[in-house]
Design an enzyme around this catalytic site. Structure first.
Site, PDB file in Angstrom:
ATOM      1  N   VAL A 126      40.887  35.404  29.458  1.00  0.00           N
ATOM      2  CA  VAL A 126      40.867  33.939  29.384  1.00  0.00           C
ATOM      3  C   VAL A 126      39.433  33.458  29.212  1.00  0.00           C
ATOM      4  O   VAL A 126      38.557  33.786  30.010  1.00  0.00           O
ATOM      5  CB  VAL A 126      41.501  33.316  30.641  1.00  0.00           C
ATOM      6  N   ASP A 181      41.409  35.935  45.609  1.00  0.00           N
ATOM      7  CA  ASP A 181      39.961  36.013  45.826  1.00  0.00           C
ATOM      8  C   ASP A 181      39.197  34.841  45.241  1.00  0.00           C
ATOM      9  O   ASP A 181      38.020  34.656  45.537  1.00  0.00           O
ATOM     10  CB  ASP A 181      39.416  37.316  45.234  1.00  0.00           C
ATOM     11  N   GLU A 233      35.371  53.497  53.713  1.00  0.00           N
ATOM     12  CA  GLU A 233      36.419  54.402  53.244  1.00  0.00           C
ATOM     13  C   GLU A 233      35.883  55.366  52.188  1.00  0.00           C
ATOM     14  O   GLU A 233      36.210  56.557  52.191  1.00  0.00           O
ATOM     15  CB  GLU A 233      37.585  53.578  52.693  1.00  0.00           C
ATOM     16  N   GLY A 291      46.762  40.778  39.313  1.00  0.00           N
ATOM     17  CA  GLY A 291      46.531  41.361  40.629  1.00  0.00           C
ATOM     18  C   GLY A 291      47.626  40.948  41.599  1.00  0.00           C
ATOM     19  O   GLY A 291      48.724  40.543  41.206  1.00  0.00           O
ATOM     20  N   PHE A 292      47.319  41.020  42.883  1.00  0.00           N
ATOM     21  CA  PHE A 292      48.327  40.702  43.890  1.00  0.00           C
ATOM     22  C   PHE A 292      48.808  39.255  43.765  1.00  0.00           C
ATOM     23  O   PHE A 292      50.012  38.984  43.807  1.00  0.00           O
ATOM     24  CB  PHE A 292      47.756  40.934  45.291  1.00  0.00           C
ATOM     25  N   GLY A 293      47.883  38.304  43.632  1.00  0.00           N
ATOM     26  CA  GLY A 293      48.278  36.909  43.530  1.00  0.00           C
ATOM     27  C   GLY A 293      49.095  36.631  42.290  1.00  0.00           C
ATOM     28  O   GLY A 293      50.139  35.967  42.344  1.00  0.00           O
TER      29      GLY A 293
END
Length: 501
Positions: free
Chosen positions: A85, A318, A180, A19-21
């Site tokens: 994992v 997160d 949204e 993801g982003f991280g």
């Protein structure tokens, strides 16, 4: 089982999650004197803030989920392993992952855990069978099938009572994702699909937004929450705040108001966006490091985002709990880049005790309500309407990965927002049935997952709809089949769940 052996010449960094991280930390180590292994359970990097546009036919999955291998193919110090994992051993400094019946143990010198979060049903996981969340590409494609499939079923349904249920859409959770999504369902019904059917008017769809809080977009509050609620109401969305979901089944959602009264909302298509739960890997880390977990399963980390007692293990995105930072993409991006910088400098000889604490630069938060309308909050500045919508477009376009994704997304937006068309309106029965069929496959009901199994589930749903029609008006109807929004399965534990955005 295979195991990586040997003594590497360079500092070994393992990153969990794409993801982003995970992606931003990996890219930030491009020029560092380290070897990076990225372990992820999917082959793509997901731009999750635009997932609702895949669910409502605006964008394709490829536009918001580029291949991680292609994104990182020019980063020669990075390798990618597909796998989920299953264990982390902090003392042995190893990560165990599994993929396609292959178990792999990967050693590390530094570890970055960015496994993200999943949808939370507040202890009522059986709700997921009837009200899917929206955290993955699979979720979005299933929801697209359920949303558009509900209109298709209503078109061929001959019973007014059942047709009303088929054309009722409920979104649980009035946070940014819920707002949204419900806004786009409304535009889909009132604009895109208008005039496409002969037996129904798509504009008669009943669209409902539920939340346990007292406001829409409670994290914004005040002017922005009021503006969002006003715009949604104008679009025909029914807003029920102060509502707790007590039950979800095949035919509808039961809510409990603050005055204690209960109400059943009959609906076919239900979406859950009411809460998140951090990856279970947080529990594994907490058990070994004695770190604390918050209510959402996030790990309390040190100011440098490291795990207590383990300066070489970092938690970002997160999964991280620090200073009440929100679960936003920007937090994950900045956290991943910050951690990567520290690892690179310490691989070059700088001691870890010289780290400066992580400081988050709040670039603001925003949410779209409909085309040409959004809300945005940047520091003390609050914006609504068209200006906020333009800012939203620019920011999201800028953070999409890859020039091709940006170009095709811009073209898709132009088609949708300035015209009535949407380029991704194709749905299949398998998209809707996959969750139930795979679950039954795991329970041994089907020896193989094939078309016959899918047809059987579809026929069971068609027969159920016919039974409802007959019981309502006493007449017999004939149908060739139809879409389904839920599969069969046993319920798990029961209990009330708060619809909190």
């Amino acid at each position: 089982m295979t195991s990586e052996t040997g003594t590497p010449q360079r500092h070994r960094v393992v990153v969990i999650g794409s993801g982003f991280g995970g992606l931003f930390s990996t890219q930030a180590l491009k020029r560092a004197d380290v070897d990076v292994t990225l372990i992820a359970k999917t082959t793509h990097h997901l731009f999750q803030p635009l997932l609702y546009q895949v669910a409502t036919g605006i964008l394709s999955e490829g536009e918001i989920a580029p291949s991680t291998r292609l994104v990182l193919r020019k980063q020669h110090n990075a390798e990618i392993l597909l796998g989920s994992v299953t264990d982390i051993d902090l003392d042995a400094r190893t990560v165990t992952s599994e993929a396609m019946a292959i178990t792999r143990v990967t050693p590390f010198d530094s570890l970055i855990v960015a496994a993200g979060a999943k949808q939370s049903y507040f202890g009522n996981d059986h709700f997921a069978e009837y009200a899917p969340g929206m955290k993955t590409i699979d979720d979005a494609l299933e929801l697209r099938g359920r949303i558009l499939g509900s209109f298709e079923q209503a078109e061929i349904c001959t019973d007014d009572y059942e047709r009303e249920r088929l054309m009722t859409f409920v979104v649980v959770g009035a946070g940014p994702t819920g707002v949204e999504l419900v806004g786009q369902i409304a535009e889909l019904a009132h604009r895109t699909l208008h005039g496409s059917f002969r037996n129904i008017d798509s504009r008669n769809a009943r669209i409902i937004l539920l939340d346990g809080a007292d406001d829409v977009l409670p994290v914004y509050g005040g002017k922005l929450s009021a503006s969002a609620a006003k715009r949604l109401t104008k679009m025909g969305v029914e807003i029920h705040t102060g509502a707790m979901v007590t039950d979800v089944d095949r035919d509808g959602i039961t809510i409990k108001k603050k005055d204690g009264s209960e109400k059943l909302i009959r609906c076919q298509c239900k979406v859950w966006s009411a809460g998140v739960q951090a990856s279970k890997l947080g529990g594994i880390l907490a058990e070994q490091s004695h770190a604390e977990l918050d209510r959402a399963g996030r790990v309390h980390v040190n100011p440098d985002l490291s795990l207590p007692g383990h300066p070489n293990v970092f938690v970002v995105g997160d999964m991280m709990a620090l200073d009440n930072l929100p679960g936003l993409a920007q937090v994950a991006m900045q956290g991943g880049t910050y951690v990567a910088k520290n690892i690179a400098e310490e691989a070059g000889g700088r001691p870890h005790h010289e780290r400066k604490p992580f400081k988050y630069w709040d670039k603001g938060s925003m949410a779209t309500i409909s085309r040409f309308s959004a809300v945005a909050k940047v520091g003390r500045l609050e914006l609504t309407g068209f200006i906020a919508w333009i800012i939203w477009l620019v920011i999201h376009l800028m953070y999409l990965v890859g020039f091709k994704s940006r170009l095709t997304t811009l073209m898709s937006w132009a088609t949708t927002f300035f015209g009535r068309g949407r380029g991704q309106m194709t749905i299949t029965v398998q998209q809707v049935l996959a969750r139930s069929a795979l679950g039954q496959l795991g329970n041994g009901k089907y020896a193989v997952l094939d078309v016959d199994a899918a047809k059987k589930l579809a026929q069971e749903e068609a027969e159920r709809v016919l039974a409802l029609e007959r019981s309502h008006n006493g007449t017999r109807h004939h149908a060739d089949g139809g879409f389904t929004d839920e599969g069969s399965g046993a319920d798990a534990e029961e209990g009330p769940a708060e619809a909190a955005g």
